[in-house]
Design an enzyme around this catalytic site. Structure first.
Site, PDB file in Angstrom:
ATOM      1  CB  VAL A  25      32.170  36.578  49.198  1.00  0.00           C
ATOM      2  CG1 VAL A  25      31.969  35.122  49.612  1.00  0.00           C
ATOM      3  CG2 VAL A  25      31.176  36.969  48.102  1.00  0.00           C
ATOM      4  CG  LEU A 421      29.502  39.855  27.835  1.00  0.00           C
ATOM      5  CD1 LEU A 421      29.815  38.599  27.042  1.00  0.00           C
ATOM      6  CD2 LEU A 421      28.128  40.397  27.455  1.00  0.00           C
ATOM      7  CB  ILE A 479      30.162  38.233  18.883  1.00  0.00           C
ATOM      8  CG1 ILE A 479      30.570  38.839  20.223  1.00  0.00           C
ATOM      9  CG2 ILE A 479      31.325  37.448  18.279  1.00  0.00           C
ATOM     10  CD1 ILE A 479      31.594  39.957  20.126  1.00  0.00           C
TER      11      ILE A 479
END
Length: 592
Positions: A25, A421, A479
């Protein structure tokens, strides 16, 4: 010699080191580097939507093919800190990526300048080397050293931080005289190999454990040849999955608490000797060491000296690149076989094969809402042997490792130790960027998918097609399952009634609308019989539009996937396969 901006020399060095693609970026402090890339013209740039995404794209790119090194780029402030997760993930799995950050001018670094942060200090714990280059003339040596460090010994990531004025300064650089440094790889000696092979030969029930170091060394063919030569079964680790094809008669299954096969654990527990090559004895493979090591001897071969004995003390440790060790193992084993010195392992191989053919988990469920096991069964039917699977963490990844089949090295690309994640989408895009002809299939649960869903727009913009299987139970499933031990189901539900998509009921986010809004294609299925047709349709859409295609499968809300706290005490929450039709896509079955 030619006089040029220091950052132009950097861009040229990347080209000379073999870099053809970068992910990042732009920002004010790194714009000189982008100007140099534009002027060079030989390095394609993929614009990420989040800088962490760029770092995971770089990881996927590196993991895709031998010799690749992914490059991620941003400013040193929030962009640099965003990329720390990717650096940690790469460090944990021995993946070389190069993170390049743009810093405030040297005179302003200590003045709390806008987006100026000590990224070198932040990055040091999760890199092999991190440095802010303060002298323009040192940039050449710094980048030469960076590539040498990334490729030498245990591979891993490097961060180089470049102050704005260092980038802009003029230096002398002779590109024709530049030469990459030869990487250093430690190699086993013959005495060590003969001692290890003697211990293996004296054992009655030996196993080989094949780790990710074998894939890093591009030595999967040597591993399979060695296993066949000595006729010893192989237990691949999660990072080493694919070093031997799943349907090979010597593939004895994965061992572990979660990403494992019933027969893999049983074969490990029946063994009396283990030769581990390029692995790290991860805790989710071993469980407690008392159970894992009881009654068996261990030889550990690893490229990193401090890895030997880190988890437990082996009976023999050998510091070596996996490829160099396997070359020498083959040489000695061939001599011993010619001399008739190798023990006959036919009975032990048959014993392991019997477990593999009978200790299967059931996948053929017809339930609606769909059970996750059925999803992987249909994937096995639809996707071929050349499929590359990408996943990171959660019940979706654990079930994928239990039920999918992998036949080649680098056809299972997984973030093993860090498990962040959101990793799956950008990593899959990085794999496709490395080879657009590759058949790439990603697997995510809904939470992993939502973490970095914006990166799908990168796949649409840059035409990076792959299929993403999204298994949606509207839960943090892993979880939730872990919370059973605390007798709670707390703060893990993602379900709500979406006022804009009432047809979803309690499944919350309308992933199809979001995916389509990001320029990709999406299909949703509710019934088991719809899965295979949807996957086939996804292939067609991907070929037609050259964008990512998401197949969302609506699962039952609660499914507990097989796992436990010991390899001899894995909990099986669902029915086991009792006949062949219970697990119709198993690589081998004698249940009938």
């Amino acid at each position: 010699m030619a006089k040029m901006k220091a950052i132009e020399a950097v861009a040229k060095i990347l080209e000379l080191e073999g870099v053809t693609k970068a992910f990042g970026v732009p920002g004010a402090a790194i714009n000189p580097f982008y100007a140099a890339l534009r002027g060079l013209g030989s390095i394609e740039h993929v614009l990420a939507r989040h800088v962490e995404g760029a770092s995971h794209m770089a990881e996927g790119y590196t993991r895709a093919n031998p010799g690749n090194i992914g490059i991620c780029i941003g400013t040193s402030g929030p962009a640099g800190t965003d990329m720390i997760t990717g650096l940690y993930s790469a460090m944990a799995d021995s993946i070389p990526i190069l993170c390049i950050t743009g810093q405030a001018p040297r005179a302003r670094m200590h003045k709390e300048d806008f987006q100026a942060v000590d990224i070198e200090s932040i990055a040091k714990p999760v890199t092999k080397w991190a440095s802010t280059v303060l002298e323009p003339a040192q940039l050449i040596g710094a980048f030469q050293k960076a590539f040498h460090i990334m490729r030498s010994e245990r591979p891993g990531p490097v961060l180089l931080d470049l102050p704005f004025d260092v980038q802009m300064a003029e230096i002398e650089f002779d590109a024709e005289a530049y030469q990459p440094m030869t990487p250093y790889k430690p190699a086993a000696n013959r005495i060590q190999i003969e001692k290890a092979l003697t211990m293996l030969n004296e054992a009655d029930k030996p196993l080989l454990v094949a780790g990710g170091g074998i894939i890093n060394a591009n030595a999967d063919k040597q591993l399979t040849e060695f296993a066949e030569l000595i006729n010893v079964p192989v237990i691949p680790t999660l990072m080493g999955w694919g070093t031997i094809p799943d349907d090979h008669e010597l593939m004895a299954g994965m061992c572990g608490l979660q990403t494992s096969h019933r027969y893999g654990n049983a074969n490990m527990l029946a063994s009396d000797f283990v030769l581990g090559i390029g692995n790290r004895w991860a805790n989710r493979q071993t469980g407690s060491l008392d159970v894992f090591t009881k009654g068996r001897k261990f030889v550990h071969v690893d490229i990193e000296p401090t890895q030997i004995g880190r988890v437990f003390c082996p009976d023999l440790g050998i510091v070596s690149d996996a490829g160099a060790a396997l070359d020498l193992f083959l040489e000695v084993a061939k001599e011993w076989k010619a001399a008739g010195k190798l023990k006959d392992r036919a009975a032990w191989v048959a014993e392991c094969k019997e477990r593999k053919s009978t200790m299967q988990r059931k996948t053929n469920f017809d339930n609606t809402p769909i059970k996750p096991q059925r999803v992987y069964q249909e994937m096995n039917k639809v996707f071929g042997r050349d499929t590359t699977y990408v996943s990171t963490i959660g019940l979706s990844q654990i079930a994928a490792a239990q039920f999918l089949h992998v036949y080649s090295a680098r056809n299972w690309i997984n973030c093993g130790q860090a498990g962040p994640l959101g990793w799956t989408i950008p990593a899959a895009l990085g794999v496709v960027a490395a080879d657009k002809s590759r058949n790439v299939v990603a697997i995510s649960g809904d939470y992993d998918f939502q973490f970095m869903i914006e990166e799908l727009a990168v796949g649409a913009q840059f035409k990076l097609p792959y299929i993403h299987v999204l298994v949606n139970n509207s839960y943090l499933g892993l979880i939730r399952q872990a919370q059973r031990g605390f007798d709670m189901d707390f703060c893990v539900q993602l379900s709500f009634e979406n006022i804009n998509s009432p047809e979803l009921g309690e499944y919350g986010v309308d992933h199809v609308k979001v995916v389509e809004g990001l320029g990709c294609k999406a299909i949703r299925v509710y019934k088991p019989e719809e899965i295979a047709p949807a996957l086939e349709q996804a292939k067609k859409l991907m070929a037609e539009f050259s964008v990512p295609v998401v197949v969302e499968v609506i699962l039952e809300r609660v499914t507990n996937v097989s796992m436990g706290v010991e390899i001899d005490a894995v909990n099986e929450f669902e029915e086991l396969a009792e006949k062949g039709q219970d697990a119709p896509t198993a690589t081998i079955s004698l249940l009938d």
